[in-house]
Design a protein around this motif. Sequence first.
Motif, PDB file in Angstrom:
ATOM      1  N   LEU A 140       0.974  -0.900  -0.157  1.00  0.00           N
ATOM      2  CA  LEU A 140       0.178   0.244   0.254  1.00  0.00           C
ATOM      3  C   LEU A 140       1.269   1.232   0.074  1.00  0.00           C
ATOM      4  CD1 LEU A 140      -2.187  -1.453   2.613  1.00  0.00           C
ATOM      5  CD2 LEU A 140      -2.409  -1.014   0.160  1.00  0.00           C
ATOM      6  N   PHE A 141       0.586   2.176  -0.905  1.00  0.00           N
ATOM      7  CA  PHE A 141       1.219   3.279  -1.456  1.00  0.00           C
ATOM      8  C   PHE A 141       0.401   4.960  -1.502  1.00  0.00           C
ATOM      9  CE2 PHE A 141       4.139   0.021  -3.230  1.00  0.00           C
ATOM     10  CZ  PHE A 141       4.836  -0.307  -2.638  1.00  0.00           C
ATOM     11  N   VAL A 142       1.027   5.539  -1.123  1.00  0.00           N
ATOM     12  CA  VAL A 142       0.006   6.642  -1.578  1.00  0.00           C
ATOM     13  C   VAL A 142       1.030   7.734  -1.773  1.00  0.00           C
ATOM     14  CG1 VAL A 142       1.403   7.800   1.037  1.00  0.00           C
ATOM     15  CG2 VAL A 142      -0.239   9.324  -0.149  1.00  0.00           C
ATOM     16  N   LYS A 143       1.075   8.619  -3.061  1.00  0.00           N
ATOM     17  CA  LYS A 143       1.930   9.509  -4.169  1.00  0.00           C
ATOM     18  C   LYS A 143       1.569  11.077  -3.436  1.00  0.00           C
ATOM     19  CE  LYS A 143      -0.828   8.838  -7.754  1.00  0.00           C
ATOM     20  NZ  LYS A 143      -1.534   8.396  -9.224  1.00  0.00           N
ATOM     21  N   TYR A 144       2.467  11.558  -3.628  1.00  0.00           N
ATOM     22  CA  TYR A 144       2.491  12.914  -3.970  1.00  0.00           C
ATOM     23  C   TYR A 144       3.004  13.756  -4.974  1.00  0.00           C
ATOM     24  CZ  TYR A 144       3.345  11.529   1.656  1.00  0.00           C
ATOM     25  OH  TYR A 144       2.915  10.554   2.002  1.00  0.00           O
TER      26      TYR A 144
ATOM     27  N   GLY B 148      -3.418  11.292  -4.223  1.00  0.00           N
ATOM     28  CA  GLY B 148      -3.174   9.747  -4.063  1.00  0.00           C
ATOM     29  C   GLY B 148      -3.240   8.281  -3.969  1.00  0.00           C
ATOM     30  N   TYR B 149      -4.259   7.060  -3.036  1.00  0.00           N
ATOM     31  CA  TYR B 149      -3.566   6.068  -2.967  1.00  0.00           C
ATOM     32  C   TYR B 149      -3.404   4.851  -4.053  1.00  0.00           C
ATOM     33  CZ  TYR B 149      -4.551   7.645   2.269  1.00  0.00           C
ATOM     34  OH  TYR B 149      -4.470   8.461   3.675  1.00  0.00           O
TER      35      TYR B 149
ATOM     36  N   ILE C  85       6.002   8.913  -4.488  1.00  0.00           N
ATOM     37  CA  ILE C  85       5.855   7.859  -3.600  1.00  0.00           C
ATOM     38  C   ILE C  85       6.284   7.420  -2.096  1.00  0.00           C
ATOM     39  CG2 ILE C  85       6.923   5.801  -4.921  1.00  0.00           C
ATOM     40  CD1 ILE C  85       4.067   4.535  -5.262  1.00  0.00           C
ATOM     41  N   GLN C  86       5.169   7.105  -1.486  1.00  0.00           N
ATOM     42  CA  GLN C  86       6.066   5.978  -0.029  1.00  0.00           C
ATOM     43  C   GLN C  86       4.872   5.279   0.202  1.00  0.00           C
ATOM     44  OE1 GLN C  86       6.744   9.241   2.923  1.00  0.00           O
ATOM     45  NE2 GLN C  86       8.841  10.141   1.438  1.00  0.00           N
ATOM     46  N   PHE C  87       5.457   4.324   1.122  1.00  0.00           N
ATOM     47  CA  PHE C  87       4.243   3.501   1.987  1.00  0.00           C
ATOM     48  C   PHE C  87       3.966   4.522   2.521  1.00  0.00           C
ATOM     49  CE2 PHE C  87       7.793   0.053   1.555  1.00  0.00           C
ATOM     50  CZ  PHE C  87       6.918  -0.718   1.234  1.00  0.00           C
ATOM     51  N   ALA C  88       2.045   4.225   2.332  1.00  0.00           N
ATOM     52  CA  ALA C  88       1.243   4.341   3.219  1.00  0.00           C
ATOM     53  C   ALA C  88       0.802   4.122   4.657  1.00  0.00           C
ATOM     54  CB  ALA C  88      -0.293   3.958   2.672  1.00  0.00           C
ATOM     55  N   GLU C  89       0.167   5.699   5.238  1.00  0.00           N
ATOM     56  CA  GLU C  89       0.206   5.157   6.601  1.00  0.00           C
ATOM     57  C   GLU C  89      -1.974   4.283   6.682  1.00  0.00           C
ATOM     58  OE1 GLU C  89      -1.559   5.615   9.992  1.00  0.00           O
ATOM     59  OE2 GLU C  89      -2.024   7.920   9.061  1.00  0.00           O
TER      60      GLU C  89
ATOM     61  N   ALA D  46      -9.367   3.911   6.139  1.00  0.00           N
ATOM     62  CA  ALA D  46     -10.229   5.167   6.860  1.00  0.00           C
ATOM     63  C   ALA D  46     -11.038   5.337   4.655  1.00  0.00           C
ATOM     64  CB  ALA D  46      -9.974   6.296   7.297  1.00  0.00           C
ATOM     65  N   ALA D  47      -9.798   5.546   3.866  1.00  0.00           N
ATOM     66  CA  ALA D  47     -10.393   5.697   2.744  1.00  0.00           C
ATOM     67  C   ALA D  47     -10.569   5.014   1.792  1.00  0.00           C
ATOM     68  CB  ALA D  47      -9.589   6.913   2.102  1.00  0.00           C
ATOM     69  N   THR D  48     -10.586   4.190   2.327  1.00  0.00           N
ATOM     70  CA  THR D  48     -10.444   3.295   0.684  1.00  0.00           C
ATOM     71  C   THR D  48     -10.999   1.595   1.129  1.00  0.00           C
ATOM     72  OG1 THR D  48      -7.829   1.831   1.423  1.00  0.00           O
ATOM     73  CG2 THR D  48      -8.103   3.785  -0.566  1.00  0.00           C
ATOM     74  N   GLY D  49     -10.926   1.308   2.320  1.00  0.00           N
ATOM     75  CA  GLY D  49     -11.703  -0.047   3.218  1.00  0.00           C
ATOM     76  C   GLY D  49     -10.322  -0.720   2.979  1.00  0.00           C
ATOM     77  N   CYS D  50      -9.312  -0.362   2.949  1.00  0.00           N
ATOM     78  CA  CYS D  50      -8.439  -1.994   3.067  1.00  0.00           C
ATOM     79  C   CYS D  50      -7.948  -1.501   4.488  1.00  0.00           C
ATOM     80  CB  CYS D  50      -6.742  -1.829   2.133  1.00  0.00           C
ATOM     81  SG  CYS D  50      -6.491   0.270   3.493  1.00  0.00           S
ATOM     82  N   VAL D  51      -7.748  -3.122   5.193  1.00  0.00           N
ATOM     83  CA  VAL D  51      -7.255  -3.580   6.364  1.00  0.00           C
ATOM     84  C   VAL D  51      -5.236  -4.120   6.739  1.00  0.00           C
ATOM     85  CG1 VAL D  51      -7.685  -4.754   8.201  1.00  0.00           C
ATOM     86  CG2 VAL D  51      -9.564  -3.855   6.959  1.00  0.00           C
ATOM     87  N   GLY D  52      -5.304  -3.532   7.676  1.00  0.00           N
ATOM     88  CA  GLY D  52      -3.389  -3.329   7.112  1.00  0.00           C
ATOM     89  C   GLY D  52      -3.337  -5.471   7.410  1.00  0.00           C
ATOM     90  N   GLY D  53      -2.544  -6.029   6.749  1.00  0.00           N
ATOM     91  CA  GLY D  53      -2.263  -7.540   7.046  1.00  0.00           C
ATOM     92  C   GLY D  53      -3.728  -8.457   6.816  1.00  0.00           C
TER      93      GLY D  53
END
Length: 575
Positions: free
Chosen positions: A281-285, A293-294, A321-325, A331-338
Amino acid sequence: MRLSKMHIKTLREVPAEAEIPSHVLLLRTGMIRKLASGIYGFMPFGWRSVRKIEDIIRQEMDAAGGQEIHMSAIQPAELWQESGRWFAYGPELWRVKDRNGRDFCLGPTHEEIFTDIIRNDVSSYRQLPMNLYQIQTKYRDEARPRFGLMRSREFIMKDAYSFDRDFEGLDKSYQDMYEAYEKIFTRCGLTFRPVEADTGAIGGSNSHEFTALSEVGESEIAYCEKCSMAATVERAECVDDAAESEEMLSMEEVYTPGTKTIDEVAAYLHMDKKKTIKALLFVKYDEEGKENGYVAVFIRGDRELNMTKLVNALGIPEHAIQFAEEAAMSAATGCVGGFTGPVGLHDCLIVVDSELEGQKNMCAGANKPDHHVKNVNYGRDYKGDIVADLKLLKEGDPCPVCGAAVKHARGIEVGQVFKLGTKYSQAMNAIYKDENQKDQLIVMGCYGIGVTRTLAAVVEQHHDENGIIWPVSVAPYHVIVTLVNTKEAEQVRIAEEIYKSLTDQGIEVLLDDRDERAGVKFKDADLLGIPVRITVGKKVSEGLVEYKLRRDKDKMDLTIQEAVNKAVQIVRTEK
Ligand code: ATP
Ligand code: MG
């Protein structure tokens, strides 16, 4: 040169941060001097070797039709804004302001400057092709300066730029530079391999890196022994596993408590990792450094993500681009860590490795804590906004050209050549008029050699436990005359005679006339790595001196004339 008069300071102890032999030895011999992190100066021996490398480069560049110029290291921001690299180059670009607040940078490379010269000076096809180069100090505010001259923040580079009327011309210019590089690195005494490379922040289509083979190198290359494939791992293509013909089964949610990693979930479900999908999972700058955007990346569980391929697929620079928090992205995309999977994700760019298109009934995260979904199928259950080869080619994987198992090796990138095409001429409007008076874009190539990194690479490949073993071509001096006892008149007389005779024949000689014990002198000669040592000691009474090559174990007793002749001969053949 008389060692007694020379400014030299060898070190017994080197700082703990010097981890690799070239860094240790360049410091111990006193050839380089650290000023700040990644910033080094050169003392007499070091500078002589740098100049030798520069001379070899100059000779081969001139022979290949290059013309040397010298541009300023400091560059106005406007040119970088014009090419789009004021942003794209990122935090490595060393930015400075003048007293009026105007932006400049300390040049990390000079594509913009050379393109600017050419667009002002060239108007007709008759002026092309052209190859301009310089040998100059470059600046890069590296995130992790290390290994001394290998990755420093200030370093010397030879950078050349070719300007052609068309792509055919570029192919020729590129080939000429490629061949010049082979000659340069061979003359420097390096064992190297040209490999296909990614074009990175420089841009363009084709590129080769010249890699000096070394275990401590930061470049990893993949090569095939059956065919000629050789590429950096960032660049190397990966072969997708064959598509599976299994029937698609229905998706099934399964309870997989605490299985956050691929290894854990595969073990828990008694499943091959090849049947799982890994999420990253990443976030762009954007250009202002704001989140833009994720991105969720999916590849098969047993594969590793190749970051270079990912940023190329996204068309953004690596620093954007970096790893997302996790919490924010969740909260934004519905993903769940792991427990993130491609099914049901929203509000993010989904990037899928091409191999997953053909894989059937895969296990992926369910986007629900402690749950996975089995039998996930590409096309039916999810799709990628971008589908591309995102895999890292591992040792043993099939060669993308012939299918044999690939091997890996490590090396030091000492040079790189790029086909830029019209990237800069388009952005900066560098045009010429052809035979029909029609405007055409100039077609460019660029060609770099790390001069100071090459020096370190030579030491890395040529040393033993006692010190450096310089190849004659880049040695600071060719011969060292070791005078064993400065109080013995006969020894002094013979040593001076040899020193004079060699110097008169154009050989670069050091005379160790210091008032030191013989043991100290031998140790220093070995440490400094001067290729030929002629020792003048007790045997002068029989008319003999000792002749020894730094690279060999054997010593020989020779007459003075024989020793001089042998030294002259070896220097002339290997220079
Ligand atoms: P790297 O991948 O090692 O960071 P690069 O691909 O960014 O290098 P280029 O832009 O191709 O480097 O620069 C041309 C040459 O300059 C390189 O091949 C290398 O030999 C040298 N070089 C680049 N960065 C450094 C550095 N920080 N210190 C010393 N030499 C360097
Ligand atoms: Mg490079």
